[in-house]
Each structure stands twice: as structure tokens, then as C-alpha cells.
Scaffold this motif. Structure first.
Motif, PDB file in Angstrom:
ATOM      1  N   GLY A  57      -2.169  -6.326   0.849  1.00 41.81           N
ATOM      2  CA  GLY A  57      -1.320  -5.303   0.452  1.00 41.81           C
ATOM      3  C   GLY A  57      -1.318  -4.897  -1.053  1.00 41.81           C
ATOM      4  O   GLY A  57      -1.041  -5.778  -1.949  1.00 41.81           O
ATOM      5  N   ASN A  58      -1.890  -3.701  -1.267  1.00 38.60           N
ATOM      6  CA  ASN A  58      -1.923  -3.382  -2.725  1.00 38.60           C
ATOM      7  C   ASN A  58      -1.079  -2.130  -2.937  1.00 38.60           C
ATOM      8  O   ASN A  58      -0.925  -1.059  -2.561  1.00 38.60           O
ATOM      9  N   SER A  59      -0.067  -2.526  -3.841  1.00 37.42           N
ATOM     10  CA  SER A  59       1.007  -1.503  -4.209  1.00 37.42           C
ATOM     11  C   SER A  59       0.776  -1.205  -5.649  1.00 37.42           C
ATOM     12  O   SER A  59       1.265   0.289  -5.908  1.00 37.42           O
ATOM     13  N   LYS A  60       0.498  -1.557  -6.452  1.00 39.67           N
ATOM     14  CA  LYS A  60       0.657  -1.466  -8.216  1.00 39.67           C
ATOM     15  C   LYS A  60      -0.692  -1.003  -8.576  1.00 39.67           C
ATOM     16  O   LYS A  60      -1.571  -1.387  -9.165  1.00 39.67           O
ATOM     17  N   TYR A  61      -0.768   0.394  -8.484  1.00 33.93           N
ATOM     18  CA  TYR A  61      -1.861   1.315  -8.784  1.00 33.93           C
ATOM     19  C   TYR A  61      -1.368   1.845 -10.124  1.00 33.93           C
ATOM     20  O   TYR A  61      -1.296   3.251  -9.932  1.00 33.93           O
ATOM     21  N   GLY A  62      -1.218   1.291 -11.085  1.00 33.00           N
ATOM     22  CA  GLY A  62      -0.737   2.040 -12.326  1.00 33.00           C
ATOM     23  C   GLY A  62       0.510   2.606 -12.275  1.00 33.00           C
ATOM     24  O   GLY A  62       1.267   2.095 -11.818  1.00 33.00           O
ATOM     25  N   GLU A  63       0.494   3.994 -12.535  1.00 34.42           N
ATOM     26  CA  GLU A  63       1.607   4.757 -12.699  1.00 34.42           C
ATOM     27  C   GLU A  63       1.943   5.128 -11.242  1.00 34.42           C
ATOM     28  O   GLU A  63       3.040   5.561 -10.919  1.00 34.42           O
ATOM     29  N   SER A  64       0.975   5.054 -10.340  1.00 38.43           N
ATOM     30  CA  SER A  64       1.002   5.525  -8.989  1.00 38.43           C
ATOM     31  C   SER A  64       1.469   4.450  -8.048  1.00 38.43           C
ATOM     32  O   SER A  64       0.692   3.756  -7.480  1.00 38.43           O
ATOM     33  N   LEU A  65       2.698   4.023  -8.102  1.00 37.58           N
ATOM     34  CA  LEU A  65       3.182   2.704  -7.364  1.00 37.58           C
ATOM     35  C   LEU A  65       3.358   3.156  -5.677  1.00 37.58           C
ATOM     36  O   LEU A  65       4.075   4.255  -5.739  1.00 37.58           O
ATOM     37  N   LEU A  66       2.940   2.306  -4.931  1.00 37.70           N
ATOM     38  CA  LEU A  66       3.304   2.575  -3.615  1.00 37.70           C
ATOM     39  C   LEU A  66       4.536   1.778  -3.129  1.00 37.70           C
ATOM     40  O   LEU A  66       4.494   0.539  -3.524  1.00 37.70           O
ATOM     41  N   SER A  67       5.375   2.082  -2.442  1.00 40.69           N
ATOM     42  CA  SER A  67       6.613   1.352  -2.131  1.00 40.69           C
ATOM     43  C   SER A  67       6.435   0.325  -0.919  1.00 40.69           C
ATOM     44  O   SER A  67       7.403  -0.356  -0.737  1.00 40.69           O
ATOM     45  N   THR A  68       5.488   0.656   0.034  1.00 38.38           N
ATOM     46  CA  THR A  68       5.539  -0.204   1.156  1.00 38.38           C
ATOM     47  C   THR A  68       4.482  -1.365   1.387  1.00 38.38           C
ATOM     48  O   THR A  68       4.700  -2.384   2.374  1.00 38.38           O
ATOM     49  N   PRO A  69       3.212  -1.192   0.841  1.00 41.09           N
ATOM     50  CA  PRO A  69       2.148  -2.119   1.073  1.00 41.09           C
ATOM     51  C   PRO A  69       2.410  -3.458   0.982  1.00 41.09           C
ATOM     52  O   PRO A  69       2.068  -4.290   1.917  1.00 41.09           O
ATOM     53  N   GLU A  70       3.158  -3.940  -0.041  1.00 41.73           N
ATOM     54  CA  GLU A  70       3.495  -5.430  -0.042  1.00 41.73           C
ATOM     55  C   GLU A  70       4.323  -5.774   1.234  1.00 41.73           C
ATOM     56  O   GLU A  70       4.102  -6.832   1.662  1.00 41.73           O
ATOM     57  N   GLN A  71       5.405  -4.933   1.324  1.00 39.44           N
ATOM     58  CA  GLN A  71       6.142  -5.360   2.466  1.00 39.44           C
ATOM     59  C   GLN A  71       5.467  -5.276   3.797  1.00 39.44           C
ATOM     60  O   GLN A  71       5.608  -6.328   4.663  1.00 39.44           O
ATOM     61  N   ASP A  72       4.720  -4.350   3.950  1.00 40.13           N
ATOM     62  CA  ASP A  72       3.849  -4.205   5.203  1.00 40.13           C
ATOM     63  C   ASP A  72       3.155  -5.563   5.483  1.00 40.13           C
ATOM     64  O   ASP A  72       3.021  -5.907   6.578  1.00 40.13           O
ATOM     65  N   ALA A  73       2.237  -5.953   4.324  1.00 32.95           N
ATOM     66  CA  ALA A  73       1.456  -7.016   4.162  1.00 32.95           C
ATOM     67  C   ALA A  73       2.334  -8.294   4.771  1.00 32.95           C
ATOM     68  O   ALA A  73       1.640  -9.332   5.592  1.00 32.95           O
ATOM     69  N   SER A  74       3.560  -8.492   4.237  1.00 39.82           N
ATOM     70  CA  SER A  74       4.197  -9.662   4.456  1.00 39.82           C
ATOM     71  C   SER A  74       4.749  -9.623   6.040  1.00 39.82           C
ATOM     72  O   SER A  74       4.555 -10.558   6.470  1.00 39.82           O
ATOM     73  N   ASP A  75       5.114  -8.333   6.374  1.00 41.96           N
ATOM     74  CA  ASP A  75       5.626  -8.340   7.877  1.00 41.96           C
ATOM     75  C   ASP A  75       4.355  -8.512   8.849  1.00 41.96           C
ATOM     76  O   ASP A  75       4.492  -9.295   9.761  1.00 41.96           O
ATOM     77  N   MET A  76       3.093  -8.191   8.494  1.00 45.35           N
ATOM     78  CA  MET A  76       1.993  -8.460   9.389  1.00 45.35           C
ATOM     79  C   MET A  76       1.723  -9.966   9.183  1.00 45.35           C
ATOM     80  O   MET A  76       1.198 -10.403  10.306  1.00 45.35           O
TER      81      MET A  76
END
Length: 171
Positions: A57-76
Motif C-alpha cells: 500500500g503506497n500512500s506517501k507520494y510527496g505532496e500528493s498523499l493518497l488517503s486510502t492505500p495503506e488502510q486498503d493494504a491493511s484490510d486486504m
């Protein structure tokens, strides 16, 4: 992002069906020669020995943070573990980190029943090829994606050729 995921595992025993109590006549059969037992491939000791998964789950793309990938990866990861998978769970990986963990995953998934790779984060399609985008890269043009991204087809080919699994899944 996954809005809803339902994974069902088939029942191990058939459901009980009530049979009417009707007595049938008993007919004795003449004895037959016993056939030698058919040799079957032994089942693995545990399900986790036959099912492996890599979840990123990759979320931390510099200034362009994504809100769900880390949680999606944890859920999966939680779902897959409940289904008996051995799971490698990683978040916010750079390109070298992704390449290393994927090489480890391919080594671990040798000759398994199921190997599953799940990625949540940025992706791109350029010239009919799909790329997974690691964190930490400087992507501003199409050429940067070709250099900084990881080709999905390369991952599929490694899973298919190198691991020798019965089933390979990529989500």
C-alpha cells in the motif's frame, strides 16, 4: 481503492439434507477384487504453506498523499490471513524496496498452490503497458514513468515463469 470486497471460502463439508425414511431392499453384491489405491499428491501441512501473498500500500507520494492505500493494504492483509495466506505486508516502498520485496516474494512463492500480489497506490498506463508507481520518485513526464515505474507485465511474467504456482493472482 476497494469500496467493498467479499471473499467467500467454500464449505469444507456438504450441507446436511434430510432424507425420507424409506426402507429399500438390501441386495447383496458378489465380492469384487480390490483395486490398488490411487496415489494422490499429499496435501500441505497447513494452508499457509500453500498460499502466499504480497500486499503493498503506497500512500506517501510527496505532496500528493493518497488517503486510502495503506488502510486498503491493511484490510486486504487481514482478509487474506483469515483465508489462510502467509502475507508479506509493506507500505510506502521506493522502487529499490519494491524490487527487493518482490524478489523475496517470488522466492517464497515457489511451487505454491496460490500466489497473490495486491497493490494499492498510483499506477499509470503508457503505450498499452501498465506501471506501478513507487514512492520517492520524481515523476513529471511520461519518460519518468518509464524509468521510475515498475512494469506490471514483468511482475506477471516472474510469477508465471519463475514461481511455478498453480494459480497466480494480481489485484
Amino acid at each position: 481503492a476497494i469500496d467493498y470486497l467479499l471473499v467467500e471460502q467454500p464449505a469444507l463439508e456438504p450441507p446436511l439434507v434430510e432424507q425420507p425414511l424409506v426402507k429399500e431392499p438390501v441386495v447383496e453384491q458378489p465380492p469384487t477384487e480390490q483395486q490398488p489405491p490411487v496415489e494422490e499428491t499429499p496435501l500441505p501441512q497447513t494452508v499457509a504453506e500453500s498460499r502466499v501473498a504480497l500486499v503493498i500500500g503506497n500512500s506517501k507520494y510527496g505532496e500528493s498523499l493518497l488517503s486510502t492505500p495503506e488502510q486498503d493494504a491493511s484490510d486486504m492483509t487481514e482478509i487474506l490471513r483469515s483465508l489462510g495466506f502467509y502475507v508479506i505486508h509493506k507500505t510506502n516502498l521506493t522502487k529499490p524496496d519494491m524490487e527487493t520485496v518482490f524478489a523475496d516474494f517470488i522466492g517464497l512463492s515457489q511451487n505454491k498452490e496460490i500466489a497473490l500480489f495486491y497493490f494499492s497506490g498510483y499506477g499509470a498506463q503508457i503505450r498499452q503497458k501498465n506501471y506501478l508507481i513507487p514512492v520517492g520518485g520524481d515523476i513529471r513526464t511520461e519518460g519518468h514513468v518509464l524509468y521510475e515505474g515498475i512494469k506490471l507485465v514483468d511482475i506477471l511474467e516472474q510469477m508465471q515463469k519463475d514461481a511455478g504456482n498453480r494459480i497466480n493472482l494480481v489485484i
